[in-house]
Design a protein around this motif. Structure first.
Motif, mmCIF file in Angstrom:
data_model
loop_
_atom_site.group_PDB
_atom_site.id
_atom_site.type_symbol
_atom_site.label_atom_id
_atom_site.label_comp_id
_atom_site.label_asym_id
_atom_site.label_seq_id
_atom_site.Cartn_x
_atom_site.Cartn_y
_atom_site.Cartn_z
ATOM 1 N N GLY A 1 0.826 -1.213 0.000
ATOM 2 C CA GLY A 1 0.000 0.000 0.000
ATOM 3 C C GLY A 1 0.854 1.253 0.000
ATOM 4 O O GLY A 1 0.566 2.223 -0.706
ATOM 5 N N LEU A 2 1.942 1.190 0.763
ATOM 6 C CA LEU A 2 2.820 2.352 0.898
ATOM 7 C C LEU A 2 3.421 2.758 -0.444
ATOM 8 O O LEU A 2 3.570 3.944 -0.744
ATOM 9 N N VAL A 3 3.758 1.765 -1.280
ATOM 10 C CA VAL A 3 4.316 2.057 -2.601
ATOM 11 C C VAL A 3 3.316 2.894 -3.403
ATOM 12 O O VAL A 3 3.664 3.909 -4.002
ATOM 13 N N VAL A 4 2.053 2.459 -3.362
ATOM 14 C CA VAL A 4 1.021 3.216 -4.082
ATOM 15 C C VAL A 4 0.831 4.581 -3.433
ATOM 16 O O VAL A 4 0.696 5.595 -4.118
ATOM 17 N N ASP A 5 0.826 4.610 -2.088
ATOM 18 C CA ASP A 5 0.674 5.889 -1.387
ATOM 19 C C ASP A 5 1.717 6.899 -1.870
ATOM 20 O O ASP A 5 1.400 8.054 -2.153
ATOM 21 N N TYR A 6 2.983 6.440 -1.959
ATOM 22 C CA TYR A 6 4.046 7.357 -2.364
ATOM 23 C C TYR A 6 3.899 7.753 -3.821
ATOM 24 O O TYR A 6 4.069 8.900 -4.197
ATOM 25 N N GLN A 7 3.569 6.745 -4.652
ATOM 26 C CA GLN A 7 3.464 7.006 -6.079
ATOM 27 C C GLN A 7 2.342 8.003 -6.384
ATOM 28 O O GLN A 7 2.477 8.861 -7.229
ATOM 29 N N GLN A 8 1.250 7.846 -5.652
ATOM 30 C CA GLN A 8 0.088 8.683 -5.910
ATOM 31 C C GLN A 8 0.076 9.931 -5.032
ATOM 32 O O GLN A 8 -0.855 10.708 -5.095
ATOM 33 N N SER A 9 1.102 10.060 -4.179
ATOM 34 C CA SER A 9 1.118 11.170 -3.230
ATOM 35 C C SER A 9 0.826 12.490 -3.937
ATOM 36 O O SER A 9 1.347 12.772 -5.019
ATOM 37 N N ALA A 10 0.008 13.300 -3.306
ATOM 38 C CA ALA A 10 -0.358 14.586 -3.878
ATOM 39 C C ALA A 10 0.879 15.458 -4.091
ATOM 40 O O ALA A 10 0.860 16.375 -4.910
#
Lengths: 208, 260
Positions: B170-179
């Motif tokens: 999840g964290l990978v996606v969180d960082y990738q999609q981070s605003a």
């Protein structure tokens, strides 16, 4: 001057009148939590020494305002598990003393974080207080994300006693279970007493 | 600030697909019975990474955070916290939508909208004064867990700290999609903004970590148990069932909604 003393006399009278009434009538668990937490937070806000981190003052506050409402025996028994029942009365006594100190340290540490917060008690589920045990859920609101702070209460006479506290989703008894397991497995109750005593001593010397 | 067009839509679809893929594999791997597996089968390795993170924190991050706290006035740090909190709120709103909680998603969306405009790009938390409080912080790990994907073993990630297999993904996606990636253009500004976020977060945790160190008998265990309990609580919106075997929050939360 006279006016002020009149008001305080009136206030005192009202308090004296209200106190027996409160005792006579069973307090609702959420009202109980609201009362205790408001008292503690107000005391912290009013005390400059506590805000500056005066550990002895914080401990005195916790001792006076919170500890009378905690069922140590039960917290201790569930944190230690089966070994508690097999412990000698003397072991139990020594363990309780250390545990109480640990709990005061834990709570005091948490209290040093209080600044401009207020406690919001969430409504109880219908019928939740009918049995002798109830969970009261509260939220500490300040700047940023609110902190979840829940209490497990048991009926004690006309009032309530706390037997577990949940900080941010983590129950204290569950936390202690994990912390105690290693010592209990390795050296039983005596090992745990030694570890707790050492920890408490190091905290006491570090802060005074 | 660039407004992402087709790229953003593709990314959202990527998340949905990822979620669905994880959902199907997750369902397949949840055992039907038997004793629960250890939550921390990789403890020896995890303890080593924990010690490594500790050393990094002691030597670099914590001193840096203390300097940051000493140099910048509180009001400036408050603004930094609000700014990143606002970006986080937008991400929470997106995740709440993916968890099929439209009302809560809208509320967090309103917060971002208000703070991004009246709150000068998020530096002021204007929405809170209006009664729109930040009632939750959501991420992809929670979204996956909400739909019943088991957390998998506990993992201590280098530099980043406690996590699980699911939350790490999840964290990978969180960082990738981070605003942050939408607000800042170019690699260097993005990295700088990300690092400032981490430093500011560490600074906010300075006194809490002191308390943690004081009360812990075994810091590794306390961190692990605390992390896992907190994540479980978050999945159930702060009110998890006592039954450990309950794994799919969406079911019990739906039941609770109906009971109201």
């Amino acid at each position: 001057m006279q006016r002020r003393s009149l008001i305080s006399t009136l206030g005192l009278t009202a308090l004296l009148l209200a106190a027996p009434a409160l005792r006579a009538q069973a307090v609702a668990p959420d009202a109980f939590v609201k009362q205790v937490s408001t008292e503690v937070i107000d005391a912290v806000k009013a005390d400059k020494a506590i805000q500056a981190g005066d550990v002895n003052r914080i401990r005195a506050l916790v001792d006076a305002k919170v500890m009378p409402y905690v069922n140590f025996q039960r917290m201790m028994a569930s944190s230690v598990g089966p070994q508690w029942r097999n412990a000698t009365p003397d072991q139990q006594k020594r363990l309780l003393v250390e545990f109480q100190t640990l709990l005061i340290n834990t709570y005091s540490g948490a209290l040093t974080q209080v600044k401009d917060q207020a406690v919001v008690v969430k409504p109880l589920r219908a019928g939740a207080a009918d049995s002798g045990e109830v969970v009261v859920r509260t939220e500490v609101r300040g700047q940023g994300e609110p902190i979840q702070l829940d209490y497990r209460l048991e009926k004690a006479g006309e009032g309530w006693k706390i037997y577990d506290v949940n900080v941010g989703g983590f129950w204290l008894v569950e936390a202690y279970k994990g912390q105690f397991a290693k010592d209990l497995n390795a050296g039983g109750i005596d090992a745990l007493i030694t570890t707790l005593a050492t920890k408490n001593k190091s905290l006491a010397s570090a802060k005074s | 600030m660039s407004i992402p067009g087709g790229g953003a839509i593709r990314r959202v679809w990527a998340i949905v697909l990822l979620a669905m893929a994880a959902l199907t594999t997750g369902c397949a791997t949840v055992p039907a019975g038997g004793p629960p597996p250890s939550r921390d089968p990789w403890e020896p390795l995890n303890r080593q990474v924990f010690a490594f993170n500790d050393a990094i924190d002691r030597e670099f991050t914590k001193p840096l955070a203390e300097a940051y706290q000493a140099i910048l006035p509180q009001i400036v740090r408050r603004g930094v916290t609000n700014f990143y909190g606002n970006l986080g709120d937008a991400w929470s709103s997106a995740n709440l939508m993916l968890q099929a909680k439209p009302r809560q998603s809208l509320e967090m969306g309103m917060r971002t909208l208000v703070n991004s405009t009246f709150g000068l790009g998020g530096v002021l938390d204007f929405a809170e004064d209006m009664g729109l409080e930040r009632f939750t912080v959501e991420d992809v790990g929670q979204t996956l867990g909400y739909w019943g994907i088991a957390s998998g073993p506990y993992v201590v990630l280098p530099f980043l700290g406690p996590s699980t297999v699911r939350d790490g993904v999840g964290l990978v996606v969180d960082y990738q999609q981070s605003a942050i990636n939408y607000v800042f253009d170019g690699v260097a500004p993005r990295n700088a903004a990300g690092l400032l976020n981490l430093l500011n977060t560490r600074t906010n945790l300075l006194s809490a970590s002191r308390v943690f160190d004081e009360i812990a008998l075994d810091r590794y265990t306390l961190m692990r148990d605390g992390y896992l309990a907190r994540r479980r609580s978050q999945l159930f919106d702060g009110d998890p069932p006592d039954d450990d075997s309950a794994t799919a929050p969406y079911k019990s939360l739906l039941q609770r909604e109906k009971a109201k």
